[in-house]
Enzyme design. Structure first.
Site, PDB file in Angstrom:
ATOM      1  N   HIS A  37       0.827  -1.110  -0.014  1.00 48.07           N
ATOM      2  CA  HIS A  37      -0.084  -0.058   0.119  1.00 48.07           C
ATOM      3  C   HIS A  37       1.023   1.493   0.128  1.00 48.07           C
ATOM      4  O   HIS A  37       0.517   2.231  -0.675  1.00 48.07           O
ATOM      5  CB  HIS A  37      -1.030  -0.052   1.116  1.00 48.07           C
ATOM      6  CG  HIS A  37      -1.819  -1.266   1.247  1.00 48.07           C
ATOM      7  ND1 HIS A  37      -1.895  -2.240   2.219  1.00 48.07           N
ATOM      8  CD2 HIS A  37      -2.985  -1.368   0.652  1.00 48.07           C
ATOM      9  CE1 HIS A  37      -2.838  -3.168   1.961  1.00 48.07           C
ATOM     10  NE2 HIS A  37      -3.578  -2.618   1.027  1.00 48.07           N
ATOM     11  N   GLN A  61     -17.747  -8.257  -0.323  1.00 54.40           N
ATOM     12  CA  GLN A  61     -16.676  -8.861  -1.239  1.00 54.40           C
ATOM     13  C   GLN A  61     -16.100 -10.004  -0.745  1.00 54.40           C
ATOM     14  O   GLN A  61     -15.356 -10.803  -1.159  1.00 54.40           O
ATOM     15  CB  GLN A  61     -15.577  -7.923  -1.927  1.00 54.40           C
ATOM     16  CG  GLN A  61     -14.596  -7.463  -0.905  1.00 54.40           C
ATOM     17  CD  GLN A  61     -13.548  -6.382  -1.503  1.00 54.40           C
ATOM     18  OE1 GLN A  61     -13.976  -5.151  -1.544  1.00 54.40           O
ATOM     19  NE2 GLN A  61     -12.492  -6.939  -1.517  1.00 54.40           N
ATOM     20  N   GLY A 148      -2.961  -2.370  -7.076  1.00 54.22           N
ATOM     21  CA  GLY A 148      -2.037  -3.099  -7.125  1.00 54.22           C
ATOM     22  C   GLY A 148      -1.942  -4.301  -8.106  1.00 54.22           C
ATOM     23  O   GLY A 148      -3.010  -4.887  -8.458  1.00 54.22           O
TER      24      GLY A 148
HETATM   25  O1  PAF Z   1      -8.020  -4.687  -3.261  1.00 55.13           O
HETATM   26  C1  PAF Z   1      -8.630  -4.216  -2.306  1.00 55.13           C
HETATM   27  O2  PAF Z   1      -8.115  -3.932  -1.133  1.00 55.13           O
HETATM   28  C2  PAF Z   1     -10.159  -4.043  -2.272  1.00 55.13           C
HETATM   29  O3  PAF Z   1     -10.347  -5.169  -3.266  1.00 55.13           O
HETATM   30  C3  PAF Z   1     -10.757  -2.765  -2.811  1.00 55.13           C
HETATM   31  C4  PAF Z   1     -10.205  -2.458  -4.299  1.00 55.13           C
HETATM   32  C5  PAF Z   1     -10.136  -1.559  -1.652  1.00 55.13           C
HETATM   33  C6  PAF Z   1     -12.149  -2.927  -2.885  1.00 55.13           C
HETATM   34  O4  PAF Z   1     -12.664  -3.222  -1.661  1.00 55.13           O
END
Ligand code: PAF
Length: 305
Positions: A37, A61, A148
């Site tokens: 990050h 998700q 990423g």
């Molecule tokens: O890659 C992630 O951390 C997540 O899938 C994202 C893009 C922040 C969506 O919740």
């Protein structure tokens, strides 16, 4: 450097966004920020005048409640990193702010691109990702958003999302950050025991073996074979790494090309932790005469499971 502003509600976000000068870069995250990050935020700082990081663990998700519950949430450390990197705004909405009427009833669905690789192993995952990314992009209205390379299928789908829905943001790829021994950084690495962490190196070992085979002019089938052979070697002990897929695709995640750029992708469960990784490579076979197997029929061969 301006102080970091941390906002939660949509109204606070709108007020903070209105004050951001020049081009705005969005780094969407679920928190538990690591050096991967950091690289996203640094790329955004380098490419934009102002940077906004969103931190939201998106329930839509996660296909398994246990996975959502145990997702790490070290918010103080996350904010400290954002401050150190000179981020202008962190938006950390609550679930109620993102989904005020409860779970969304209208979703952005991923379509056929998600019927492979991660998709079958994580039903609904990409619909949840694309739905929340659409909400983040429409709330923040960034000039660019940073994703990423490690989550390559996600990146590919998000690129398609902005094309298909005619969204304004440019989507920027940031290369995978690795530990010195090659392990790709992931928020999930904290769950690995030291034995499991050692076993996890089998993933990058397989990817690098596949890339090395491509460089000495193997075709798609030869790349897959070399990657599986490396896995078999490093998993000599036989237990502990359950490979879900190891597959070669073209850069847009279509079928493997006979030659040229390609992407090798892997997912495996190590104990209770699921890891993914991928690598870009160049298939040299069939381009010239040097390949050991340049029959186009061979290149269509699927890797073994
Ligand atoms: O890659 C992630 O951390 C997540 O899938 C994202 C893009 C922040 C969506 O919740």
């Amino acid at each position: 450097m301006a102080d970091l502003q941390v906002v939660s509600t949509r109204a606070q976000l709108a007020a903070a966004r209105a004050k951001l000068a020049g081009t705005v870069g969005l780094v969407p995250t679920m928190g538990a920020l690591h050096r991967g990050h950091r690289a996203l935020i640094e790329a955004a700082k380098a490419g934009c005048d102002s940077v906004l990081v969103s931190i939201f663990v998106n329930p839509m998700q996660f296909d398994q409640a246990a996975d959502l519950d145990r997702y790490p949430r070290p918010i103080e450390a996350d904010l400290a990193l954002c401050e150190e990197l000179g981020v202008e705004v962190v938006w950390k909405p609550s679930v109620e702010t993102m989904y005020p009427q409860g779970p969304a009833r209208v979703w952005v669905t991923a379509g056929a691109l998600a019927d492979q690789l991660e998709g079958p192993h994580r039903p609904g995952h990409f619909d949840g990702v694309l739905t929340v990314v659409t909400k983040l992009l429409s709330a923040v209205r960034p000039d660019r958003a940073y994703f990423g390379e490690k989550d390559y299928q996600q990146l590919t789908l998000v690129r398609q999302l902005v094309i298909d829905l005619a969204l304004e943001a440019g989507i920027e790829l940031v290369p995978t950050v690795r530990e010195p021994d090659g392990l790709a950084l992931s928020s999930r690495n904290v769950f690995l025991s030291s034995v499991e962490r050692q076993r996890a190196l089998a993933l990058i070992g397989a990817l690098r073996a596949g890339r090395a085979a491509a460089e000495i002019a193997a075709d798609a089938a030869g790349v897959a074979q070399a990657a599986w052979a490396a896995l078999d070697r490093s998993l000599g002990a036989g237990e502990g790494v359950d490979v879900e897929y190891l597959e070669l695709r073209d850069p847009a995640l279509g079928p493997p090309p006979p030659y040229g750029p390609a992407r090798l992708l892997i997912a495996a469960r190590i104990g209770r932790t699921r890891l993914i990784d991928n690598i870009g490579l160049e298939l040299l076979a069939a381009k010239g005469a040097a390949g050991p197997a340049s029959d186009p029929a061979d290149t269509a061969a699927e890797p073994r499971r």
